[in-house]
Write a protein that holds these residues in place. Structure first.
Motif, PDB file in Angstrom:
ATOM      1  N   GLN A 195       0.959  -0.660   0.171  1.00  0.00           N
ATOM      2  CA  GLN A 195      -0.604  -0.501   0.144  1.00  0.00           C
ATOM      3  C   GLN A 195       0.757   1.410   0.059  1.00  0.00           C
ATOM      4  O   GLN A 195       0.811   2.040  -0.384  1.00  0.00           O
ATOM      5  N   ALA A 199       1.442   3.953  -3.278  1.00  0.00           N
ATOM      6  CA  ALA A 199       1.851   5.391  -2.306  1.00  0.00           C
ATOM      7  C   ALA A 199       2.666   6.033  -3.105  1.00  0.00           C
ATOM      8  O   ALA A 199       2.611   7.258  -3.585  1.00  0.00           O
ATOM      9  N   ASN A 200       3.726   5.920  -2.845  1.00  0.00           N
ATOM     10  CA  ASN A 200       4.512   6.824  -2.345  1.00  0.00           C
ATOM     11  C   ASN A 200       5.309   6.431  -4.323  1.00  0.00           C
ATOM     12  O   ASN A 200       6.074   6.963  -4.610  1.00  0.00           O
ATOM     13  N   ASN A 203       2.278   6.936  -6.995  1.00  0.00           N
ATOM     14  CA  ASN A 203       1.521   7.962  -6.822  1.00  0.00           C
ATOM     15  C   ASN A 203      -0.398   7.788  -7.104  1.00  0.00           C
ATOM     16  O   ASN A 203      -0.908   8.807  -7.100  1.00  0.00           O
ATOM     17  N   VAL A 204      -0.037   6.481  -6.412  1.00  0.00           N
ATOM     18  CA  VAL A 204      -1.838   5.960  -6.519  1.00  0.00           C
ATOM     19  C   VAL A 204      -2.379   5.025  -5.024  1.00  0.00           C
ATOM     20  O   VAL A 204      -1.209   4.584  -4.528  1.00  0.00           O
ATOM     21  N   LYS A 205      -3.732   5.911  -4.867  1.00  0.00           N
ATOM     22  CA  LYS A 205      -3.717   5.255  -3.679  1.00  0.00           C
ATOM     23  C   LYS A 205      -4.264   3.954  -3.414  1.00  0.00           C
ATOM     24  O   LYS A 205      -5.481   3.871  -4.672  1.00  0.00           O
ATOM     25  N   GLY A 207      -6.555   1.276  -1.341  1.00  0.00           N
ATOM     26  CA  GLY A 207      -6.704  -0.077  -0.447  1.00  0.00           C
ATOM     27  C   GLY A 207      -6.563  -0.378   0.252  1.00  0.00           C
ATOM     28  O   GLY A 207      -5.894  -1.672  -0.282  1.00  0.00           O
ATOM     29  N   SER A 208      -6.158  -1.611   1.237  1.00  0.00           N
ATOM     30  CA  SER A 208      -6.179  -2.757   2.114  1.00  0.00           C
ATOM     31  C   SER A 208      -6.796  -3.642   1.248  1.00  0.00           C
ATOM     32  O   SER A 208      -5.491  -4.813   0.809  1.00  0.00           O
ATOM     33  N   GLY A 236      -6.856   3.123  -9.469  1.00  0.00           N
ATOM     34  CA  GLY A 236      -7.105   3.841  -8.443  1.00  0.00           C
ATOM     35  C   GLY A 236      -6.294   5.336  -8.775  1.00  0.00           C
ATOM     36  O   GLY A 236      -6.435   5.513  -9.554  1.00  0.00           O
ATOM     37  N   ASN A 238      -5.677   8.516  -8.372  1.00  0.00           N
ATOM     38  CA  ASN A 238      -4.283   9.949  -8.172  1.00  0.00           C
ATOM     39  C   ASN A 238      -4.176  10.103  -6.488  1.00  0.00           C
ATOM     40  O   ASN A 238      -5.255  11.303  -6.318  1.00  0.00           O
ATOM     41  N   LYS A 239      -2.910  10.194  -6.361  1.00  0.00           N
ATOM     42  CA  LYS A 239      -2.815  10.603  -4.889  1.00  0.00           C
ATOM     43  C   LYS A 239      -2.993  12.491  -4.782  1.00  0.00           C
ATOM     44  O   LYS A 239      -3.405  12.805  -4.279  1.00  0.00           O
ATOM     45  N   ALA A 242      -6.286  12.909  -7.674  1.00  0.00           N
ATOM     46  CA  ALA A 242      -7.600  12.584  -7.702  1.00  0.00           C
ATOM     47  C   ALA A 242      -8.086  11.720  -9.037  1.00  0.00           C
ATOM     48  O   ALA A 242      -9.357  11.395  -8.776  1.00  0.00           O
TER      49      ALA A 242
END
Ligand code: ADP
Ligand code: MG
Length: 342
Positions: A195, A199-200, A203-205, A207-208, A236, A238-239, A242
């Motif tokens: 996860q 994100a790092n 750059n995509v969020k 979920g678990s 997903g 973009n962090k 969006a």
């Protein structure tokens, strides 16, 4: 006559084994096998239980503010007794609906790290949840029995059970756990690594649940697999802005992002090996080490451990069912195995 009598007795008594895992609970009904496997999740609103198991897991991450989804066995310990009892009640009832008049004898596999107070609480919870008699067995022992290890012999056998919240390592001989090590690093941490990586690095969020899907589809403990899986495409937000993003995730990037967590598991295995008496150590080297639990399914893990420790690590056919299977075998042999069970 006596067989008629036995039939009557059988009608009015039956046994079930429960693998009370941090991620999944399995119920094994004697003579029927595993009848239920559902996530160890309970959805609550205030102190009211809304849903348990599959239905509650679907709510995870999708719940409105007033509903919370609880994993009552966090990190291999019982985080919430009341919720654990409600969960046990639901699973016992669901697995035994057709025997509604009779109370079962129950054997529960519990993490070896739990305290005496927690053991008593599990027993009381299961009794309150409808069990006639409750016995407990340590999870690594049940796993060892489940994969068919000769636990009663005077020979060292080692099992590494990688679940959701904890990794349990045990050396077993003569029906007892000779040395064991339990760490709170396991499958959930691998999922959390993925996860964070998404994100790092992308750059995509995610979920678990999505991160777990990535782990199952392309997760790997080593970057160079013999049969690498196809990249897994996820979608997903973009962090930053969006906007929807598609990312193709490869096994080798996952191998890098979960490397540190796997090193922690390796350190725990090394500690357990160091604590093992020399005679039993020699047995372990000769017999190899069995992996169990969902973590055993991670690509390349057995190979990585085998290369690292120069001992063969083996994956049983069905590592997710090892503990539940073991409870079934133990119930069938409850007289012979009585010293394994409390
Ligand atoms: P527990 O005994 O703690 O309930 P389980 O033995 O049921 O745990 O294993 C659950 C863990 O195994 C979860 O972290 C899950 O993501 C992981 N898992 C399940 N299938 C796979 C797979 N194919 N590859 C890697 N990990 C997996
Ligand atoms: Mg388990």
């Amino acid at each position: 006559m006596s067989s008629f009598f036995q039939k009557i007795v059988k009608l009015f008594s039956y046994d079930i084994g429960i693998d009370l895992g941090t991620a999944n609970t399995l119920v094994n009904v004697k003579d029927q096998g595993i009848v239920l496997r559902e996530p160890s999740v309970v959805a609550v609103k205030g102190d009211k239980v809304l849903a348990v198991g599959d239905e509650a897991k679907r709510m995870l991450g999708r719940t409105p503010g007033s509903v919370t989804a609880i994993r009552p066995l966090k990190d291999g310990v019982i985080a919430d007794f009341y919720i654990t009892e409600e969960m046990l009640r639901y699973f016992i009832k669901k697995a035994t609906a057709r025997y509604y008049l009779i109370k079962p004898r129950v054997l529960i596999a519990i993490p070896s790290g739990i305290t005496e107070v927690e053991r008593r609480a599990v027993k009381e919870s299961a009794e309150a949840a409808g069990a006639r008699r409750v016995h407990l067995i340590e999870e690594p022992m049940a796993a060892a029995i489940g994969v068919g290890l000769p636990v009663q012999e005077a020979a060292g056998n080692m099992i590494v059970d990688i679940g959701g919240g904890s990794t349990e390592i045990a050396v077993i001989s003569l029906g007892g756990i000779v040395s064991n090590k339990s760490i709170r690093t396991a499958g959930n941490d691998l999922t959390a690594d993925i996860q964070a990586h998404m994100a790092n690095q992308h750059n995509v969020k995610v979920g678990s649940t999505m991160a777990e899907q990535i782990k199952i589809n392309v997760g790997s403990a080593i970057p160079n697999l013999d049969n690498p899986p196809e990249p897994f495409v996820i979608c997903g937000p973009n962090k930053i802005n969006a906007l929807p993003m598609e990312v193709a995730v490869t096994h080798d990037e996952i191998a890098h992002c979960i490397d540190k967590t796997i090193q922690k598991m390796e350190n725990a295995i090394r500690d357990a090996l160091e604590q093992t008496p020399p005679e039993l150590y020699a047995d372990v080297v000769r017999n190899g080490i069995y992996l169990a639990g969902g973590g055993a399914l991670l690509r390349g893990l057995a190979k990585r451990f085998s290369d690292k420790f120069e001992i063969e690590f083996k994956v049983p056919d069905d590592p997710l069912h090892a503990v539940a299977k073991g409870t079934g075998v133990a119930l069938k042999n409850i007289n012979r195995f009585s010293f394994l069970i409390r």
